[in-house]
Design a protein around this motif. Structure first.
Motif, mmCIF file in Angstrom:
data_model
loop_
_atom_site.group_PDB
_atom_site.id
_atom_site.type_symbol
_atom_site.label_atom_id
_atom_site.label_comp_id
_atom_site.label_asym_id
_atom_site.label_seq_id
_atom_site.Cartn_x
_atom_site.Cartn_y
_atom_site.Cartn_z
ATOM 1 N N ALA A 87 0.823 -1.211 0.000
ATOM 2 C CA ALA A 87 0.000 0.000 0.000
ATOM 3 C C ALA A 87 0.856 1.260 0.000
ATOM 4 N N LEU A 88 1.920 1.279 0.795
ATOM 5 C CA LEU A 88 2.755 2.471 0.892
ATOM 6 C C LEU A 88 3.544 2.715 -0.396
ATOM 7 N N VAL A 89 4.052 1.642 -1.000
ATOM 8 C CA VAL A 89 4.769 1.800 -2.274
ATOM 9 C C VAL A 89 3.807 2.284 -3.360
ATOM 10 N N GLY A 90 2.634 1.658 -3.435
ATOM 11 C CA GLY A 90 1.641 2.088 -4.418
ATOM 12 C C GLY A 90 1.193 3.513 -4.192
ATOM 13 N N LEU A 91 1.009 3.895 -2.924
ATOM 14 C CA LEU A 91 0.597 5.260 -2.608
ATOM 15 C C LEU A 91 1.664 6.268 -3.013
ATOM 16 N N ALA A 92 2.925 5.967 -2.732
ATOM 17 C CA ALA A 92 4.016 6.881 -3.100
ATOM 18 C C ALA A 92 4.064 7.090 -4.611
ATOM 19 N N ILE A 93 3.921 6.006 -5.372
ATOM 20 C CA ILE A 93 3.936 6.118 -6.835
ATOM 21 C C ILE A 93 2.723 6.909 -7.313
ATOM 22 N N ALA A 94 1.552 6.655 -6.723
ATOM 23 C CA ALA A 94 0.339 7.376 -7.117
ATOM 24 C C ALA A 94 0.465 8.868 -6.833
ATOM 25 N N ILE A 95 1.101 9.219 -5.713
ATOM 26 C CA ILE A 95 1.282 10.640 -5.376
ATOM 27 C C ILE A 95 2.164 11.319 -6.414
ATOM 28 N N VAL A 96 3.285 10.690 -6.760
ATOM 29 C CA VAL A 96 4.208 11.289 -7.720
ATOM 30 C C VAL A 96 3.542 11.429 -9.089
ATOM 31 N N ILE A 97 2.946 10.348 -9.575
ATOM 32 C CA ILE A 97 2.300 10.393 -10.899
ATOM 33 C C ILE A 97 1.148 11.391 -10.890
ATOM 34 N N GLY A 202 -6.075 15.142 -1.137
ATOM 35 C CA GLY A 202 -5.997 14.020 -2.063
ATOM 36 C C GLY A 202 -5.158 12.886 -1.517
ATOM 37 N N MET A 203 -4.076 13.214 -0.805
ATOM 38 C CA MET A 203 -3.246 12.177 -0.208
ATOM 39 C C MET A 203 -4.029 11.368 0.821
ATOM 40 N N ARG A 204 -4.835 12.052 1.631
ATOM 41 C CA ARG A 204 -5.601 11.337 2.658
ATOM 42 C C ARG A 204 -6.613 10.391 2.025
ATOM 43 N N ILE A 205 -7.248 10.838 0.936
ATOM 44 C CA ILE A 205 -8.202 9.959 0.248
ATOM 45 C C ILE A 205 -7.474 8.785 -0.396
ATOM 46 N N SER A 206 -6.378 9.079 -1.085
ATOM 47 C CA SER A 206 -5.627 8.025 -1.769
ATOM 48 C C SER A 206 -5.026 7.026 -0.797
ATOM 49 N N ALA A 207 -4.701 7.470 0.423
ATOM 50 C CA ALA A 207 -4.118 6.560 1.412
ATOM 51 C C ALA A 207 -5.075 5.425 1.735
ATOM 52 N N GLY A 208 -6.348 5.764 1.982
ATOM 53 C CA GLY A 208 -7.328 4.714 2.256
ATOM 54 C C GLY A 208 -7.551 3.813 1.059
ATOM 55 N N LEU A 209 -7.567 4.400 -0.139
ATOM 56 C CA LEU A 209 -7.773 3.596 -1.347
ATOM 57 C C LEU A 209 -6.588 2.675 -1.618
ATOM 58 N N ALA A 210 -5.382 3.100 -1.239
ATOM 59 C CA ALA A 210 -4.217 2.238 -1.431
ATOM 60 C C ALA A 210 -4.316 0.977 -0.581
ATOM 61 N N VAL A 211 -4.837 1.115 0.633
ATOM 62 C CA VAL A 211 -5.046 -0.067 1.482
ATOM 63 C C VAL A 211 -6.060 -1.000 0.835
ATOM 64 N N VAL A 212 -7.131 -0.433 0.299
ATOM 65 C CA VAL A 212 -8.123 -1.246 -0.412
ATOM 66 C C VAL A 212 -7.475 -1.955 -1.598
ATOM 67 N N GLY A 213 -6.625 -1.232 -2.326
ATOM 68 C CA GLY A 213 -5.958 -1.841 -3.473
ATOM 69 C C GLY A 213 -5.060 -2.995 -3.079
ATOM 70 N N ALA A 214 -4.360 -2.868 -1.956
ATOM 71 C CA ALA A 214 -3.510 -3.963 -1.487
ATOM 72 C C ALA A 214 -4.338 -5.194 -1.153
ATOM 73 N N ILE A 215 -5.492 -4.983 -0.538
ATOM 74 C CA ILE A 215 -6.359 -6.111 -0.179
ATOM 75 C C ILE A 215 -6.947 -6.751 -1.430
ATOM 76 N N VAL A 216 -7.371 -5.936 -2.396
ATOM 77 C CA VAL A 216 -7.914 -6.467 -3.647
ATOM 78 C C VAL A 216 -6.855 -7.287 -4.379
ATOM 79 N N GLY A 217 -5.632 -6.780 -4.415
ATOM 80 C CA GLY A 217 -4.565 -7.526 -5.068
ATOM 81 C C GLY A 217 -4.318 -8.874 -4.418
ATOM 82 N N ASP A 218 -4.390 -8.909 -3.084
ATOM 83 C CA ASP A 218 -4.198 -10.178 -2.375
ATOM 84 C C ASP A 218 -5.274 -11.201 -2.714
ATOM 85 N N PHE A 219 -6.494 -10.725 -2.904
ATOM 86 C CA PHE A 219 -7.583 -11.643 -3.215
ATOM 87 C C PHE A 219 -7.364 -12.358 -4.545
ATOM 88 N N PHE A 220 -6.684 -11.689 -5.480
ATOM 89 C CA PHE A 220 -6.550 -12.250 -6.822
ATOM 90 C C PHE A 220 -5.171 -12.846 -7.088
#
Length: 279
Positions: A87-97, A202-220
């Motif tokens: 989640a943290l790596v994905g969030l950092a990349i999302a912030i930069v992009i 935007g960072m605060r919103i994306s932070a929660g979504l990054a956690v969701v993304g990590a969980i979704v990735g684990d499911f698949f």
């Protein structure tokens, strides 16, 4: 005269402390009351289920089996640590992009018209349908999980940053132009400082979504080091309701913690001139 001044000062200090204490109580009292109500309703529903309360175990059972059981607690902490890294790596990349993307669109209307529709498309893509393709393209391990996090967390960064950059007062922009300021000077001295509150939102919103993304990735993505999503899947298949709820609560608390960290960073960065997070 000195005694009067000293007495007045001490009264003012006591009033200030009383006001601060009342303000703190006013901040914490509503969420605590809501938590009490939620726990009471939770107990009520669990008792109504009777023998089927494994579908919604009571709170004390969740705490006992999920957090006080050393083996389960260790599994949750280990899995959460793996998902936190993703989640943290994905969030950092999302912030930069997201910030770079928004800055590019803020420089010219034709760039915004060209790129913003694709940001909207990225937000509306059914990510669950796209996840298998991401696995085919990038494999089924760490990198693919990060890609899912970036895709889910990117749009709030783009939209909030662009909103902040476009919120600069026209009079201020004209003043910079009268001083023959370069485009780079306007961006770094005017646009970005003005956009900071929106960027941190935007960072605060994306932070929660990054956690969701990590969980979704684990499911698949079942290969590599499984995170909290894989653990949730295991508990679900075994009908371990208490452990499942404990893992969900742990993941939620981690998301709240990241949200709070970015809120604190926002206050530290812009709190001197912007009443960040206050009404």
């Amino acid at each position: 005269m000195t005694d009067d001044v000293t007495g007045t000062t001490s009264i003012a200090v006591r009033r200030t402390r009383s006001t601060n204490g009342g303000a703190k109580f006013g901040v914490w009292a509503p969420p605590i009351l809501v938590a009490i109500v939620v726990i009471a309703v939770w107990y009520l529903i669990s008792s109504m289920l009777g023998k089927k309360n494994f579908l919604l175990p009571p709170p004390h059972e969740v705490v006992a089996k999920g957090f006080l059981n050393p083996e389960t607690a260790s599994d949750i902490v280990t899995a959460l640590g793996r998902s936190a890294l993703v989640a943290l790596v994905g969030l950092a990349i999302a912030i930069v992009i997201g910030v770079v993307w928004a800055i590019a669109m803020s420089q010219a209307k034709w760039i915004e018209r060209s790129l913003f529709p694709y940001a909207v498309i990225l937000q509306t893509i059914p990510i669950l349908a796209l996840v298998p393709l991401i696995g085919f393209w990038f494999g089924f391990e760490f990198f693919s999980r990060v890609v899912v996090c970036v895709m889910i967390a990117l749009f709030p960064m783009v939209s909030n940053t662009l909103f902040g950059l476009q919120s600069v007062a026209l009079s201020q922009r004209e003043l910079f132009k009268l001083q023959h300021a370069s485009r780079w000077t306007i961006l770094t001295k005017l646009d970005l400082p003005t956009a900071l509150p929106a960027i941190f939102a935007g960072m605060r919103i994306s932070a929660g979504l990054a956690v969701v993304g990590a969980i979704v990735g684990d499911f698949f993505f079942r290969r590599g080091t499984p995170g909290i999503g894989a653990l949730l899947n295991n508990y679900t298949s075994r009908l371990q309701g208490a452990e499942l709820l404990a893992a969900i609560i742990a993941a939620s608390l981690f998301g709240v913690a990241i949200f709070a960290v970015f809120g604190l960073l926002g206050k530290l960065a812009v709190g001197r001139w912007y009443d960040f997070g206050q009404k």
